[in-house]
Design a protein around this motif. Sequence first.
Motif, PDB file in Angstrom:
ATOM      1  N   GLU A  64       0.880  -1.210  -0.008  1.00 55.78           N
ATOM      2  CA  GLU A  64      -0.035   0.150   0.085  1.00 55.78           C
ATOM      3  C   GLU A  64       0.741   1.323   0.190  1.00 55.78           C
ATOM      4  O   GLU A  64       0.518   2.202  -0.687  1.00 55.78           O
ATOM      5  N   LYS A  67       2.025   1.812  -3.470  1.00 54.66           N
ATOM      6  CA  LYS A  67       0.838   2.307  -4.440  1.00 54.66           C
ATOM      7  C   LYS A  67       0.941   3.787  -4.082  1.00 54.66           C
ATOM      8  O   LYS A  67       0.856   4.368  -5.045  1.00 54.66           O
ATOM      9  N   GLY A 113       2.874  -3.470  -5.208  1.00 56.89           N
ATOM     10  CA  GLY A 113       1.486  -2.479  -5.011  1.00 56.89           C
ATOM     11  C   GLY A 113       1.859  -1.360  -5.825  1.00 56.89           C
ATOM     12  O   GLY A 113       0.541  -0.680  -6.417  1.00 56.89           O
ATOM     13  N   PHE A 117      -0.986  -1.188  -9.365  1.00 56.64           N
ATOM     14  CA  PHE A 117      -1.773   0.135  -9.543  1.00 56.64           C
ATOM     15  C   PHE A 117      -1.581   0.387 -10.906  1.00 56.64           C
ATOM     16  O   PHE A 117      -2.605   1.053 -11.490  1.00 56.64           O
TER      17      PHE A 117
END
Length: 153
Positions: A64, A67, A113, A117
């Motif tokens: 995350e 990302k 991540g 994305f």
Amino acid sequence: MSTIESRLAELGVTLPDAPAPAANYVPYVIVGDMVYVSGQVSANADGFIKGKVGADMTTEQGAEAAKRCAISLLAQLKAACGGDIDRLVRVVKLVGFVNSTPDYVEQPKVINGASDFLVAALGDAGRHARSAVSAAALPLGVAVEIEAIFQIK
């Protein structure tokens, strides 16, 4: 709204303003049709995303954070393109650094991540070459830093 920004909105993402450099460097350099974006550190609206993956952060939390780096990379690209992010031809390469413990070996899963994305947001134009490496520490204690090369028209 641009085509890319419409797709980002479908994914629930609005590009922030491009982060300002924190030292004596520029956020990006354009050479011909290539944009070289300086490393973007993991941050969100609440501030820096700090931690060491494998100690106080999971692989999923690291992904995350990666990302969020990718979102900042796109914000820098938009700034480099004078606000017209649809000038993007493709993502050429990412180099990802993961603040991780010495025995941690899932850096590629963390940088996924960002990679996942970018493909979700950009389709085939988001597919890229990349490196994913460990770092004993990163600036300000952040979890992830990623730099990128983009091709534009």
